[in-house]
Design an enzyme around this catalytic site. Structure first.
Site, PDB file in Angstrom:
ATOM      1  N   LYS A 198     152.891 -49.948  56.205  1.00  0.00           N
ATOM      2  CA  LYS A 198     152.803 -49.054  55.026  1.00  0.00           C
ATOM      3  C   LYS A 198     153.910 -49.412  54.023  1.00  0.00           C
ATOM      4  CE  LYS A 198     150.836 -45.543  57.994  1.00  0.00           C
ATOM      5  NZ  LYS A 198     150.384 -44.170  58.089  1.00  0.00           N
ATOM      6  N   HIS A 241     142.007 -47.364  53.665  1.00  0.00           N
ATOM      7  CA  HIS A 241     142.889 -46.498  54.457  1.00  0.00           C
ATOM      8  C   HIS A 241     142.883 -45.091  53.845  1.00  0.00           C
ATOM      9  CE1 HIS A 241     146.450 -44.846  56.374  1.00  0.00           C
ATOM     10  NE2 HIS A 241     146.346 -45.813  57.266  1.00  0.00           N
ATOM     11  N   GLU A 294     145.120 -43.012  53.347  1.00  0.00           N
ATOM     12  CA  GLU A 294     146.203 -42.724  52.395  1.00  0.00           C
ATOM     13  C   GLU A 294     145.856 -43.261  51.008  1.00  0.00           C
ATOM     14  OE1 GLU A 294     149.368 -44.372  54.720  1.00  0.00           O
ATOM     15  OE2 GLU A 294     149.331 -42.634  56.057  1.00  0.00           O
ATOM     16  N   GLU A 309     139.779 -43.793  62.222  1.00  0.00           N
ATOM     17  CA  GLU A 309     141.074 -43.150  62.039  1.00  0.00           C
ATOM     18  C   GLU A 309     140.901 -41.696  61.610  1.00  0.00           C
ATOM     19  OE1 GLU A 309     144.455 -46.030  61.652  1.00  0.00           O
ATOM     20  OE2 GLU A 309     143.839 -45.579  59.608  1.00  0.00           O
ATOM     21  N   GLY A 319     149.835 -40.336  61.523  1.00  0.00           N
ATOM     22  CA  GLY A 319     151.233 -40.033  61.230  1.00  0.00           C
ATOM     23  C   GLY A 319     151.664 -38.635  61.644  1.00  0.00           C
TER      24      GLY A 319
HETATM   25  C1  PEP Z   1     147.735 -45.609  60.146  1.00  0.00           C
HETATM   26  O1  PEP Z   1     148.447 -45.435  59.187  1.00  0.00           O
HETATM   27  O2  PEP Z   1     146.698 -46.289  60.052  1.00  0.00           O
HETATM   28  C2  PEP Z   1     148.114 -44.985  61.403  1.00  0.00           C
HETATM   29  C3  PEP Z   1     147.292 -45.051  62.413  1.00  0.00           C
HETATM   30  O3  PEP Z   1     149.337 -44.376  61.431  1.00  0.00           O
HETATM   31  P1  PEP Z   1     150.071 -43.726  62.726  1.00  0.00           P
HETATM   32  O4  PEP Z   1     149.992 -44.723  63.829  1.00  0.00           O
HETATM   33  O5  PEP Z   1     151.454 -43.465  62.256  1.00  0.00           O
HETATM   34  O6  PEP Z   1     149.323 -42.474  63.054  1.00  0.00           O
END
Ligand code: PEP
Length: 232
Positions: free
Chosen positions: A11, A97, A99, A155, A161
């Site tokens: 990130k 992603h 984010e 995800e 996170g």
């Molecule tokens: C990500 O940002 O794709 C992710 C899985 O983050 P984390 O492992 O921190 O949950």
């Protein structure tokens, strides 16, 4: 069988090139003897070419980018193209992603354009999704035969996170639904993966790899995940 895939998504970290080199070198050293896992590091753009150059000729690690634009060149201030990524030594690119969908307001149409451009440039695309409907929208008008370099990362947003990983049974159900739609594409799990839970997503839920955020910034923890998975 294809190798299991572990993607480290740094990130917007770390804040200096010196720290990025330190983190990268620890991972590079630690995975030296690991042969059965493909480990991909996705640092911020500004560190990518320096780290990739320092790893030239070193077969153990692969590079990925956290995003790309949908045009190869032109008047698009601030953008980085798939062609540029290929030239720096990138093999993979994360697209869609959560984010970026949230903070950069990326739409499924933008993501679809990025996927088309990245595949055309010969990059392997890691498409992040939370909902099944995103598969249809993000892959609109892309033919099945063009998808051989596509990897899906499931995800769930609540797990990213937060330190609250998705229950393995629930992840397994999603993995199976995705597998029924995209039969040949590898499916990864991402969301609060650590060295304690990593193996469950591979062994119990049947994922072909992991997308790791926070834990990829801690070389000890990241290497522990890689080593645990390599025992499969
Ligand atoms: C990500 O940002 O794709 C992710 C899985 O983050 P984390 O492992 O921190 O949950």
């Amino acid at each position: 069988m294809n190798k299991l895939l572990i993607i480290g998504n740094w990130k917007c970290n770390p804040t200096t090139l010196a720290k990025a080199k330190q983190l990268f070198n620890s991972v590079k050293k630690g995975i030296k003897k690991i042969k059965n896992i493909e480990v991909v590091i996705c640092p911020p753009f500004v560190y990518l070419s320096v780290l990739a150059a320092s790893a030239k000729g070193y077969g153990g690690l692969r590079f990925g980018s956290q995003d790309c634009f949908w045009e190869d060149k032109g008047s698009f201030t601030g953008e980085i193209s798939p062609a540029m990524l290929k030239d720096t030594g990138c093999e993979y690119v994360i697209i869609g992603h959560s984010e970026r969908r949230k903070y950069q307001k990326e739409t499924d149409e933008m993501i679809n354009n990025k996927i088309k451009a990245a595949l055309k440039a010969g990059l392997k695309v890691i498409l992040c999704i939370e909902k099944i409907i995103q598969i249809k929208k993000d892959l609109k008008n892309i033919k099945k035969e063009q998808l051989k370099n596509l990897i899906i990362a499931y995800e769930p947003i609540f797990a990213i996170g937060t330190g609250k990983p998705c229950a393995v049974e629930k992840a397994k159900k999603m993995r199976n639904v995705i597998g029924n739609i995209l039969k040949i594409n590898p499916v990864l799990y991402g969301g609060s993966v650590n060295s304690q839970n990593a193996n469950d997503y591979i062994e119990k839920a049947g994922f072909q790899g992991l997308l790791i955020g926070s834990a990829s910034l801690n070389p000890k923890e990241f290497l522990a995940i890689v080593k645990n998975i390599s025992k499969n």
